[in-house]
Every structure is written in C-alpha cells, then in structure tokens.
Design a protein around this motif. Structure first.
Motif, PDB file in Angstrom:
ATOM      1  N   ASP A  18      49.479  46.032   5.449  1.00 61.86           N
ATOM      2  CA  ASP A  18      50.810  45.450   5.931  1.00 61.86           C
ATOM      3  C   ASP A  18      51.364  46.519   6.742  1.00 61.86           C
ATOM      4  O   ASP A  18      50.483  47.155   7.384  1.00 61.86           O
ATOM      5  N   GLU A  19      52.598  46.221   7.290  1.00 68.28           N
ATOM      6  CA  GLU A  19      53.024  47.023   8.436  1.00 68.28           C
ATOM      7  C   GLU A  19      52.884  48.386   8.169  1.00 68.28           C
ATOM      8  O   GLU A  19      52.948  49.181   9.258  1.00 68.28           O
ATOM      9  N   LYS A  20      52.795  49.167   7.082  1.00 72.79           N
ATOM     10  CA  LYS A  20      52.806  50.640   6.955  1.00 72.79           C
ATOM     11  C   LYS A  20      51.362  50.971   6.593  1.00 72.79           C
ATOM     12  O   LYS A  20      51.185  52.187   6.669  1.00 72.79           O
ATOM     13  N   GLU A 269      48.260  45.840  -2.364  1.00 70.60           N
ATOM     14  CA  GLU A 269      49.331  45.406  -1.657  1.00 70.60           C
ATOM     15  C   GLU A 269      50.707  45.223  -2.551  1.00 70.60           C
ATOM     16  O   GLU A 269      51.416  45.214  -2.088  1.00 70.60           O
ATOM     17  N   ARG A 270      50.200  45.082  -3.934  1.00 77.21           N
ATOM     18  CA  ARG A 270      51.400  44.813  -4.798  1.00 77.21           C
ATOM     19  C   ARG A 270      52.409  45.906  -4.837  1.00 77.21           C
ATOM     20  O   ARG A 270      53.494  45.799  -5.378  1.00 77.21           O
ATOM     21  N   TYR A 271      51.731  47.082  -4.482  1.00 76.80           N
ATOM     22  CA  TYR A 271      52.739  48.302  -4.538  1.00 76.80           C
ATOM     23  C   TYR A 271      53.438  48.719  -3.146  1.00 76.80           C
ATOM     24  O   TYR A 271      53.897  49.891  -2.969  1.00 76.80           O
ATOM     25  N   ASP A 272      53.265  47.584  -2.162  1.00 78.85           N
ATOM     26  CA  ASP A 272      53.866  48.050  -0.854  1.00 78.85           C
ATOM     27  C   ASP A 272      55.270  48.392  -1.051  1.00 78.85           C
ATOM     28  O   ASP A 272      55.697  49.413  -0.303  1.00 78.85           O
ATOM     29  N   LYS A 273      55.993  48.137  -2.030  1.00 74.66           N
ATOM     30  CA  LYS A 273      57.608  48.374  -1.956  1.00 74.66           C
ATOM     31  C   LYS A 273      57.742  49.454  -3.021  1.00 74.66           C
ATOM     32  O   LYS A 273      58.856  50.070  -3.151  1.00 74.66           O
ATOM     33  N   ASN A 274      56.667  49.846  -3.776  1.00 76.61           N
ATOM     34  CA  ASN A 274      56.889  50.708  -4.851  1.00 76.61           C
ATOM     35  C   ASN A 274      55.710  51.409  -5.316  1.00 76.61           C
ATOM     36  O   ASN A 274      55.103  51.328  -6.205  1.00 76.61           O
ATOM     37  N   ARG A 275      55.518  52.525  -4.162  1.00 73.97           N
ATOM     38  CA  ARG A 275      54.242  53.341  -4.565  1.00 73.97           C
ATOM     39  C   ARG A 275      54.386  54.447  -5.679  1.00 73.97           C
ATOM     40  O   ARG A 275      53.252  54.893  -6.066  1.00 73.97           O
ATOM     41  N   ASP A 276      55.579  54.473  -5.960  1.00 74.28           N
ATOM     42  CA  ASP A 276      56.141  55.372  -7.030  1.00 74.28           C
ATOM     43  C   ASP A 276      55.306  55.121  -8.421  1.00 74.28           C
ATOM     44  O   ASP A 276      54.860  55.872  -9.261  1.00 74.28           O
ATOM     45  N   LYS A 293      50.670  58.733   3.179  1.00 76.51           N
ATOM     46  CA  LYS A 293      51.122  57.682   4.209  1.00 76.51           C
ATOM     47  C   LYS A 293      49.905  57.444   5.408  1.00 76.51           C
ATOM     48  O   LYS A 293      49.234  58.397   5.730  1.00 76.51           O
TER      49      LYS A 293
END
Ligand SMILES: [Zn+2]
Ligand SMILES: [Zn+2]
Length: 300
Positions: A18-20, A269-276, A293
C-alpha cells in the motif's frame, strides 16, 4: 559496546503493498557489510528513499522464492550493473534458489557485468573474524530459510584496572588479550583478573513460516528479532492454512528465546489502517515489541 550494527526496514508489508508499506526487504549494516534480507518489488526505490546506496550491498539473503520477497531482484541487479558494481555479489537462499535465479536471468536476458555467486544454504554458511551467518529451514509453501547474523565476542582489557596497576601501553597488553599471564616490572599479573569477554550481538530474521519447534532454538538470545506476523491471533486458523505466523506466536517465540527486542513485519494489508491490532496481540505476551514503518532504522 558492539561495533555499530543497524537494521533498515526497507519494506514491512507482505503480498499486497500500500502507499505506506512496500514488500519485504531489510538491510543489515555492520562495518563494510551491507546484507540485504529479501528483495520485494521496488526495493531499489526504497534504497533511494532511505538515502542508502545499493552499490554497497555485499550479500543478499533470500528467505524463499515467493514474489513478494524476490520481484525486486531483476531491477536491483540491473541498476547495480549500470552503476559500475564491481564486487562479487553473494546471493544465498534455500534449496531450489539457483534454478529460480537462473530462470530469472534467462527470462530477462540480462548480462551481469559483475560476478554473482549463488549458494543454497543451511546451517552456518559464512564466517569471518567478526561474525558468522546461519540459516535454518522453516516450514512454508516453498523451501524457506530463517537467518541469523552473529557477531563474535571480543576479549577486552579492563582499562580501570590497567590504570590502577599502572600497566601502561606495551606488548604485555597483547599477551593479556591472548589470555596469557604477564610479568611487568617484576610483578606478576593474571590475565583472568584484567580481561573480560564482551558478548557479540545477534540479529535474526524469521520470515514466512508456520509456527514450528525450530524457531526458538535458532533465534535464542537474539538482541533483535525481525519476525513475520501476517495475522493476529483471532485469525489463527487462517495463519495455519496459509503457513504464516500470528503476532501472538511471534511474541511467544521472543519470550521463550529471551530476545531483546521484537520487530513485527510482513503485516497483512488488512491492518493498513490499524496496525495496533497486531501490536496489542503481541504485547499481551512480550513487552519489548514494535511494528516498524517502512524506512525506519534501528541500532542494535
Ligand atoms: Zn511473504
Ligand atoms: Zn511466502
């Protein structure tokens, strides 16, 4: 204190970037050694973003021949060729890697202008006076290796004691380092009272694998452990089916192996927004854990 040892996290994602988070690639820098572990697509761009020079690479350790770990190779090798890379590049990997590399060279029709040495390895496969490298077979869809970099311990002289006994510079210092007792200005000194052993650093990389008994002994006492955790423990069955690890399993390994610091990578990639989610899952078991990161760099 160890010689400077650094890990650059060039790509911390997994199959889909992903972008990050780019595909897996990690650079271990120790003195003149630049050891690249895996080379996902776009790794050479990650070098540029991190202001690192790919021509400094000395060795490439491939964990296995899945695209997310290898698609960056043709581009990187082409760049090395056009950049006047003159060293002999050593590429190490598990069983079968030579055939895959030969097929890759044939498919891209590239002529390397430098020497490449390919070795399929297990156990201790490289050693010099400063460190050695080890590989252990993991269990994945493809033959897969985990790797350890082990710095050798050094004999150091206790400088405070030297001062105390007024033992200045001279050939007697070398004798002490070699473990020999000395006589200096008529007085006898025992080596064991004046020298101590400094432990070297150990860094381990465990990428794609299902949980197995070989991991803990292999990574035992690592100062830093870079480990895949594609899933969190709520997806335990999925992890098993796809032959990957969960963050909780990685944390259990770190705890049993008495690891200094655990770095979780190869996140789905399912944790893209929530790596916590992944971080919390590991923290239940092992405190000294982080989710780096892309382009992060740590000193070991
Ligand atoms: Zn992978
Ligand atoms: Zn894989």
């Amino acid at each position: 204190m160890s010689e400077q040892l650094k890990i650059h996290f060039l790509g911390t994602g997994s199959m889909v970037p992903d972008e990050k988070r780019n595909h897996p690639a990690f650079l271990l820098v120790y003195k003149a050694e630049n050891i690249l572990v895996d080379c996902g697509e776009g790794t050479q761009i990650q070098f540029r973003k991190a202001h690192l020079n790919p021509c400094k690479i000395t060795k490439i350790l491939l964990t296995h021949w899945h695209g997310d770990h290898t698609f960056g190779l043709p581009g990187l090798l082409r760049t090395l060729s056009t950049s006047g890379y003159k060293k002999k590049l050593e590429i190490y990997g598990p069983r079968g890697i030579r055939k895959h590399l030969d097929e890759m060279f044939a498919a891209f029709g590239t002529i390397q202008e430098f020497e490449i040495q390919i070795k399929e390895v297990s156990g201790k496969f490289f050693e010099n006076s400063d460190f050695y490298l080890e590989a252990e077979k993991m269990i994945h869809v493809q033959p897969c290796n985990a790797y350890s970099f082990v710095e050798k311990g050094k004999t150091r002289i206790d400088k405070t004691k030297l001062k105390k006994f007024k033992l200045g510079h001279g050939p007697h210092l070398k004798n002490l380092k070699d473990g020999k007792d000395i006589t200096h200005e008529g007085k006898k000194y025992k080596a064991k009272d004046l020298v101590f052993e400094e432990k070297g650093k150990k860094v381990s990389f465990v990428l794609d694998t299902v949980f197995n008994d070989k991991i803990v002994p292999f990574v035992k006492n690592s100062d830093a452990l870079v480990m895949e955790s594609t899933f969190d423990s709520s997806l335990n069955e999925l992890a098993k089916n796809y032959m990957h690890l969960t963050a909780e399993q990685a944390a259990r390994v770190a705890k049993s192996a008495k690891v200094g610091k655990l770095y979780l990578v190869h996140l789905s990639e399912r944790y893209d927004k929530n790596r916590d989610v992944v971080l919390k899952d590991a923290k239940k078991v092992f405190k000294d854990v982080s989710v780096p990161k892309d382009l992060d760099c740590v000193e070991v």
